[in-house]
Design an enzyme around this catalytic site. Structure first.
Site, PDB file in Angstrom:
ATOM      1  CB  THR A   1      -7.596   2.739 -25.942  1.00 50.62           C
ATOM      2  OG1 THR A   1      -8.359   3.137 -26.847  1.00 50.62           O
ATOM      3  CG2 THR A   1      -6.574   3.716 -25.844  1.00 50.62           C
TER       4      THR A   1
ATOM      5  CG  PHE B   1      -5.202   4.537 -21.474  1.00 47.47           C
ATOM      6  CD1 PHE B   1      -5.056   5.806 -21.496  1.00 47.47           C
ATOM      7  CD2 PHE B   1      -6.181   3.542 -22.090  1.00 47.47           C
ATOM      8  CE1 PHE B   1      -6.612   6.203 -22.116  1.00 47.47           C
ATOM      9  CE2 PHE B   1      -7.338   4.086 -22.302  1.00 47.47           C
ATOM     10  CZ  PHE B   1      -7.609   5.376 -22.424  1.00 47.47           C
TER      11      PHE B   1
END
Length: 278
Positions: free
Chosen positions: A172, A174
């Site tokens: 992921t 961020f």
């Protein structure tokens, strides 16, 4: 502690894990929604926001590109976090005791092969770390949770299986955001620039707007469109490019882009995460 960094979710969420990895000198502040994260920084309750924008398996995080331009915050850094899914339950239970697991909806398909092999049924929960807290409180028989190992540690659960995700690349991205923009060059590697724009209502406007990046040798790593206020004729574009706005090529490309847009806002200038190309 240098200050607080707000994130969406309960303690033990992957966003919490990202906070500890990227800003270990900041106190994590859990918030219920992305809007609450943004509000915490704008009000001064937190100094920074940790917001997920995309995942290598399931794509962009819903609503985040709509929220960022209106947030009033600026991107200061990016952080790539490997998502490692652990199956956990109440201490003393064994893997063969688990018949059902609860997890955020996006984690269930990412560990489908493991669950199928062990005959475990998956059930959607609003938040994986929250599901871990619920299991610790109620100790439901035969139930487990899919979440980060950090969630197990925080909520007193025992990890029964680690790294059960189907794909080893599950990562992921961020964005770390703050109230003030930082245009300085920093970090040992290349810089990234993120901006949003709306093209003028003229034929081939987007094609012409993008031409300056090609002719000036600027690498565009992301270009996404989304509707504004549900209007099918009003489109905003979100883009990441390599480079700093003062670099000659990017400077010329942004100037040319300005001729074909009605709005152009730079959301942030920040160092590229070393794992971006890894």
């Amino acid at each position: 502690m240098a200050g607080k960094i707000a994130f969406q979710g309960d303690l033990g969420a992957y966003s919490h894990e990202a906070c500890l990895a990227a800003r270990p000198d900041h106190e994590p502040l859990p918030c219920a929604t992305f809007e609450d994260v943004i509000a915490a920084v704008k009000s001064g309750e937190a100094d920074l926001a940790m917001l997920p924008v995309e995942n290598s398996t399931y794509g962009r995080v819903a609503d985040i590109h709509r929220l960022l331009p209106e947030s009033g915050l600026h991107i200061l850094d990016e952080a790539f976090v490997r998502v490692r899914i652990a199956l956990m339950s109440v201490p003393g239970r064994k893997l063969e005791d688990i018949r059902d697991v609860r997890a955020h909806l996006v984690l269930l398909p990412q560990s489908a092969a493991f669950l199928r092999a062990h005959g475990i049924r998956g059930h959607a929960a609003a938040d994986s770390a929250g599901a871990a807290a619920d299991l610790a409180a109620h100790q439901t028989e035969g139930e487990g949770v899919l979440a980060s190992a950090l969630a197990a540690e925080i909520h007193g659960l025992e990890v029964l299986a680690r790294d059960i995700e189907d794909h080893g690349h599950n990562t992921t991205r961020f964005l770390i955001m703050g109230r003030d923009i930082d245009l300085t060059r920093r970090g040992p590697g290349k810089m990234m620039t993120t901006f949003v724009f709306e093209v003028r209502n003229i034929p081939a406007a987007l094609y012409k707007a993008m031409g300056g990046f090609a002719t000036n040798g600027v690498n565009m790593t992301k270009l996404e469109s989304y509707m504004i206020d549900g209007n099918f004729t009003a489109t905003r574009f979100y883009s990441d490019v390599e480079g700093h706005p003062d670099d000659p090529g990017l400077k010329l490309a942004l100037e040319e882009l300005g001729y074909f847009t009605t709005n152009l806002d730079i959301l942030g200038v920040y160092p590229a995460d070393p794992r971006r190309n890894g």
